[in-house]
Write an enzyme that holds these catalytic residues in place. Structure first.
Site, PDB file in Angstrom:
ATOM      1  N   ALA A  18       0.855  -1.187   0.000  1.00 61.46           N
ATOM      2  CA  ALA A  18       0.000   0.000   0.000  1.00 61.46           C
ATOM      3  C   ALA A  18       0.889   1.235   0.000  1.00 61.46           C
ATOM      4  O   ALA A  18       2.104   1.151   0.155  1.00 61.46           O
ATOM      5  CB  ALA A  18      -0.926   0.001   1.213  1.00 61.46           C
ATOM      6  N   GLU A  45       0.804   5.471   1.471  1.00 66.41           N
ATOM      7  CA  GLU A  45       0.128   6.360   2.413  1.00 66.41           C
ATOM      8  C   GLU A  45      -0.185   7.734   1.847  1.00 66.41           C
ATOM      9  O   GLU A  45      -0.058   8.752   2.537  1.00 66.41           O
ATOM     10  CB  GLU A  45       0.981   6.509   3.678  1.00 66.41           C
ATOM     11  CG  GLU A  45       2.313   7.230   3.506  1.00 66.41           C
ATOM     12  CD  GLU A  45       3.507   6.334   3.239  1.00 66.41           C
ATOM     13  OE1 GLU A  45       4.645   6.769   3.483  1.00 66.41           O
ATOM     14  OE2 GLU A  45       3.292   5.188   2.790  1.00 66.41           O
ATOM     15  N   HIS A  92      -1.433   0.230   9.173  1.00 63.81           N
ATOM     16  CA  HIS A  92      -0.103   0.790   8.890  1.00 63.81           C
ATOM     17  C   HIS A  92      -0.237   2.098   8.111  1.00 63.81           C
ATOM     18  O   HIS A  92       0.354   3.125   8.482  1.00 63.81           O
ATOM     19  CB  HIS A  92       0.712  -0.233   8.098  1.00 63.81           C
ATOM     20  CG  HIS A  92       2.075   0.222   7.681  1.00 63.81           C
ATOM     21  ND1 HIS A  92       3.232  -0.304   8.206  1.00 63.81           N
ATOM     22  CD2 HIS A  92       2.481   1.136   6.765  1.00 63.81           C
ATOM     23  CE1 HIS A  92       4.279   0.277   7.646  1.00 63.81           C
ATOM     24  NE2 HIS A  92       3.846   1.163   6.762  1.00 63.81           N
ATOM     25  N   GLU A  93      -1.010   2.073   7.033  1.00 66.47           N
ATOM     26  CA  GLU A  93      -1.151   3.280   6.212  1.00 66.47           C
ATOM     27  C   GLU A  93      -1.872   4.383   6.970  1.00 66.47           C
ATOM     28  O   GLU A  93      -1.544   5.571   6.824  1.00 66.47           O
ATOM     29  CB  GLU A  93      -1.884   2.952   4.905  1.00 66.47           C
ATOM     30  CG  GLU A  93      -1.249   1.856   4.074  1.00 66.47           C
ATOM     31  CD  GLU A  93       0.246   2.035   3.857  1.00 66.47           C
ATOM     32  OE1 GLU A  93       0.679   3.169   3.615  1.00 66.47           O
ATOM     33  OE2 GLU A  93       0.980   1.030   3.928  1.00 66.47           O
TER      34      GLU A  93
END
Length: 866
Positions: free
Chosen positions: A274, A276, A307-308
């Site tokens: 991913a 951010e 996490h993002e």
């Protein structure tokens, strides 16, 4: 000329001259299938009379206007830079350019859905690919406010960091055979953010409208994917994870979510998990599960979502000055997301997952010759590209967890909250964070920073135990061994646990903890007097609870217990710790490879943690392919495949283990009787209760047959007609490259290395995997010399992402022990190419070290008499 590189010294010099106010970027995505029009208006202040440059990678620049003066593009645009002479105190720059769509997952990536012909675009700008879309000062410390306008087909969704207004535009455009009107999206200005987290996502994405509750009110939080994946998108689960993260982080960081919305888009052919982008996060679309998948993947998606989200504060709101603090961005997000997953989602054993997956990655990376301090010395952009590694993510997160245990979790987050308050919308350094942590905890962190962040390498902790004839421990110490290249003795606060076999209340045999002591370990040998006089347990586990970052060894008696009884642990984290220790001992040639194979096969059938099963099966296959001596490989692989099949049949119908085991069997199958079984599964002649042969599992089975010489192009094309999706195309590429013929391997290698047009990144990844899938390794031997001959050309002509994937993925590690002069070839290349960039030489050294490790393990396995 600088090519596409940028040095830290150049960035620092530019930041001393320039401060950016705003970017206004106008993109027209309707001009052609290969390029788009980009007009950038940049307003910035500068030291009067100075000169500098702005970054842009584009096929052509039509117009450059600096403070009303036209600059000749032929004179001022070269390589990846536009020179800006004679700056004023206040400046306005307009750059009108034709930029190129990419198919590498960098810049503005363009994908055509094979099912309906629709076009999907998304941007990926980290580290330095914003300049592929608009003119920009490409460095994280020149933050600015960004305003985007985008012209695109009217039926698309167009997304960026801020909310937008949509209006009709002149003209029409034909997409997928249908004529559409054009529209124009105007996005509101962003807050001050770094350029690498700006985003443009455009296409007829399927939209699920959602919201999240923030401390500042209800926010739009939509979820998107390609239309052809819509039926598989479980947006409700994603939004539930997101809401839990919002609540957790706003409380911990004591800071409101800093943006106006939170879109999450699952995009095709993504290179990472991913990205951010502020308020507009992009994810690998494999996280939209079209077939039954291991729970490990579902849990990993939750961790990735969190996490993002953590990056919205740590990275986007407060940003590093330069890429040497990349580790802090990623390590913090990895630590925070694992903590959030464990505390507020259903995955309460997330630290077990962290140990099995992330920490093993960190230990592996930290033992390479290219290991580096967590706080790496990043001289230029090419250094950054190869530092998205296990040190930056997993070791950093492990060390942060240890720091939190030392200063206290409440104190840690109090320091983080103050850091957010002081540095929001600006740039900060590690020292800025340490100052706040010291204030909050009252601890001096200068020594901690020196040994943990500025020194590389991983230490090994080994129990040293003496007992009397009655089995009572007369001496217990922990030895700390340090690598010769990085001889740093570090302090560790950890627990030591003793485990014995017992019978639980249900009458089952268990391996239960009988005692535990918390100790400080420092120096070469630390005596533990508290354990003297205790009966020696069946298994001693140093670093019980996994708070310390260190490799752990099992003494001989504990290893014997582990091989027979590791599945009997009542604590899944202790079980994961012991398995990790055994794996590391195997990689270090302290445990014979065949003994590790026995450990896995004797215990995996009873493993309850999906990620632990996933990791054990990966490590089992690596052990057989690389660490078992070549004279024993065929025998061990066949025996392992038979046992994996037996365990699969015995697994609970419909269980996670059943699915993972049948995939492992297909990958390990190597003789006709096994391929007969694989074919029978595809044909439905063998049916397993609870096991559905869905699209992805069918491809796994077909790839097994292709690698075994039992399927070729015809079978692959037949399956592709049944699964004419983007996923089907990727899996077909894997299958074609797996076919066990010289012609198939030649076609795969040429498509990767010698073709005029590069494969799209996703097809490249699958083709590399298929090329390496070979039971007859003689098929790969002819490509060794070609590989080394092509390295400079690959690195010099392809983008960083594509080049790194090829160089790492095609390194002939699988031929360790089979090509006698393999190491000599690597050494000769390094000697002859001393002038190559350090990042390229690093990749070659890492590949060579993998061969060195394999040869050492093979020698230990040959000597094993078990």
């Amino acid at each position: 000329m600088p090519g596409t590189n940028l040095t830290r010294a150049e960035a620092e010099a530019r930041a001393a001259i320039v401060a950016v106010d705003t970017y206004t970027v106008d993109l027209d995505l309707t001009s052609s299938d290969t390029t788009f029009r980009s007009t950038s208006t940049v307003r910035f202040t500068a030291t009067p009379g100075e000169s500098t440059f702005i970054d842009l990678i584009a096929p052509s620049v039509e117009r450059i206007v600096l403070n009303g003066v036209e600059l000749d593009p032929a004179t001022h645009f070269a390589d990846s830079r536009i020179s800006l002479p004679g700056l004023a105190a206040d400046n306005e720059l307009v750059v009108d350019a034709t930029c190129a769509y990419m198919n590498t997952g960098e810049g503005l990536h363009r994908f055509v859905d094979p099912e309906d012909g629709e076009v999907y675009l998304y941007s990926q700008f980290e580290v330095a690919d914003t300049r592929r879309v608009y003119a920009v000062f490409e460095q994280p410390d020149l933050k600015a406010s960004f305003s985007f306008t985008v012209t695109a087909p009217e039926h698309w969704h167009v997304l960026s960091n801020s909310p937008s207004a949509k209006e009709a535009a002149q003209g029409t455009i034909t997409v997928a055979g249908t004529e559409h009107a054009k529209a124009r999206w105007s996005f509101s200005p962003t807050t001050r953010i770094p350029c690498y987290v700006t985003a443009i996502v455009a296409g007829p994405y399927h939209e699920v409208e959602g919201t999240v509750e923030s401390r500042k009110g209800t926010l739009s939080a939509n979820v998107y994917c390609r239309k052809t994946l819509a039926q598989h998108l479980d947006a409700d689960v994603i939004l539930d994870d997101t809401q839990r993260g919002f609540t957790f982080y706003e409380e911990k960081f004591e800071t409101d979510y800093p943006f106006e919305k939170y879109d999450q888009i699952f995009v095709p052919e993504f290179n990472a998990g991913a990205m951010e982008n502020a308020g507009c996060v992009t994810f690998l679309e494999d996280y939209v599960f079209r077939s039954k998948t291991a729970q490990a993947r579902v849990e990993r998606r939750t961790v990735t979502v969190l996490h993002e989200l953590a990056h919205m504060w740590f990275g986007d709101l407060v940003t590093m000055r330069w890429w040497n603090d990349l580790w802090l961005n990623e390590s913090f997000a990895e630590f925070a997301s694992t903590l959030a997953t464990a505390e507020v989602t259903r995955y309460k054993n997330s630290w077990v997952t962290f140990n099995a997956l992330e920490k093993s990655w960190a230990y592996r990376q930290d033992q390479l010759p290219s290991t580096h301090p967590i706080m790496a010395d990043i001289k230029d952009l090419e250094d950054v590209e190869v530092n998205f590694d296990g040190i930056t993510y997993a070791k950093g997160a492990s060390v942060l967890r240890q720091l939190v245990a030392w200063v206290g979790q409440d104190e840690f987050f109090a320091g983080v909250a103050e850091y957010m308050r002081k540095h929001h919308h600006s740039n900060a350094t590690l020292n800025d964070l340490l100052v706040e942590l010291e204030k909050a905890s009252g601890r001096d962190l200068s020594g901690w920073s020196d040994v943990w962040l500025q020194k590389a390498g991983v230490t090994t902790l080994r129990p040293v135990i003496e007992t009397d004839d009655a089995g009572v421990m007369t001496s217990f110490a922990v030895a700390q061994e340090v690598p010769a290249e990085w001889p740093t003795q570090r302090p560790h606060r950890l627990r030591i646990g003793g485990y014995d076999l017992a019978v639980d209340d249900e009458g089952d045999d268990v391996l239960a903890q009988t005692w535990s002591v918390e100790v400080d370990v420092d120096g070469e040998l630390t005596e533990i007097p508290a354990l003297v006089g205790k009966a020696r347990p069946a298994l001693v586990l140093v670093n019980d609870g996994d708070l310390a970052y260190a490799k752990v060894r099992l003494d001989e008696a504990s290893l014997a217990t582990a091989v027979e009884h590791v599945s009997k642990f009542t604590d899944p984290l202790a079980r994961s710790m012991v398995l990790a220790a055994a794996w590391d001992m195997t990689r270090d040639a302290e445990m014979p490879a065949r003994q590790y194979v026995d450990l896995v096969l004797k215990n995996i059938g009873e493993e309850t943690e999906s990620t632990t099963v996933l990791v054990m099966l990966r490590q089992l296959q690596t052990t057989i392919a690389l660490y078992v001596h070549p004279t024993r490989t065929e025998e061990v692989q066949q025996a392992a495949a038979r046992e994996i099949w037996r365990l699969m049949v015995a697994a609970a119908p419909g269980s996670d283990s059943q699915l993972q085991l049948v995939k492992a069997f297909a990958s390990l199958a190597s003789v006709d009787s096994m391929f007969d079984t694989v074919q029978a599964l595809i044909d439905g002649k063998i049916q397993i209760d609870g096991l559905a042969i869905d699209a992805d599992l069918t491809w796994d089975l077909l790839i097994s047959l292709a690698a075994g010489g039992r399927a070729g192009d015809v079978a692959i094309e037949v399956q592709l007609t049944k699964d004419a999706t983007a996923s089907g195309q990727r899996r077909a590429a894997h299958a074609r490259a797996s076919v066990a013929t010289e012609a198939a391997k030649r076609a795969a290698f040429d498509a990767l290395i010698n073709a005029e047009k590069d494969l799209p990144n996703a097809l490249q990844y699958e083709t590399i995997a298929g090329f390496n899938h070979a039971h007859d390794l003689g098929l790969l031997v002819p490509y060794v010399d070609e590989y080394f001959d092509a390295l400079r050309r690959i690195y010099g002509t392809k983008t960083n992402e594509i080049a790194a994937n090829l160089i790492e993925g095609l390194y002939p590690t699988l031929l360790a022990g089979r090509v006698p002069d393999l190491q000599d070839k690597a050494f000769a290349w390094l000697e002859a190419n001393a002038d190559a960039h350090d990042a390229l030489k690093r990749l070659v050294r890492e590949g060579s070290d993998g061969v060195r490790r394999a040869l050492k393990a093979q020698a230990a396995d040959l000597a094993f008499e078990g």
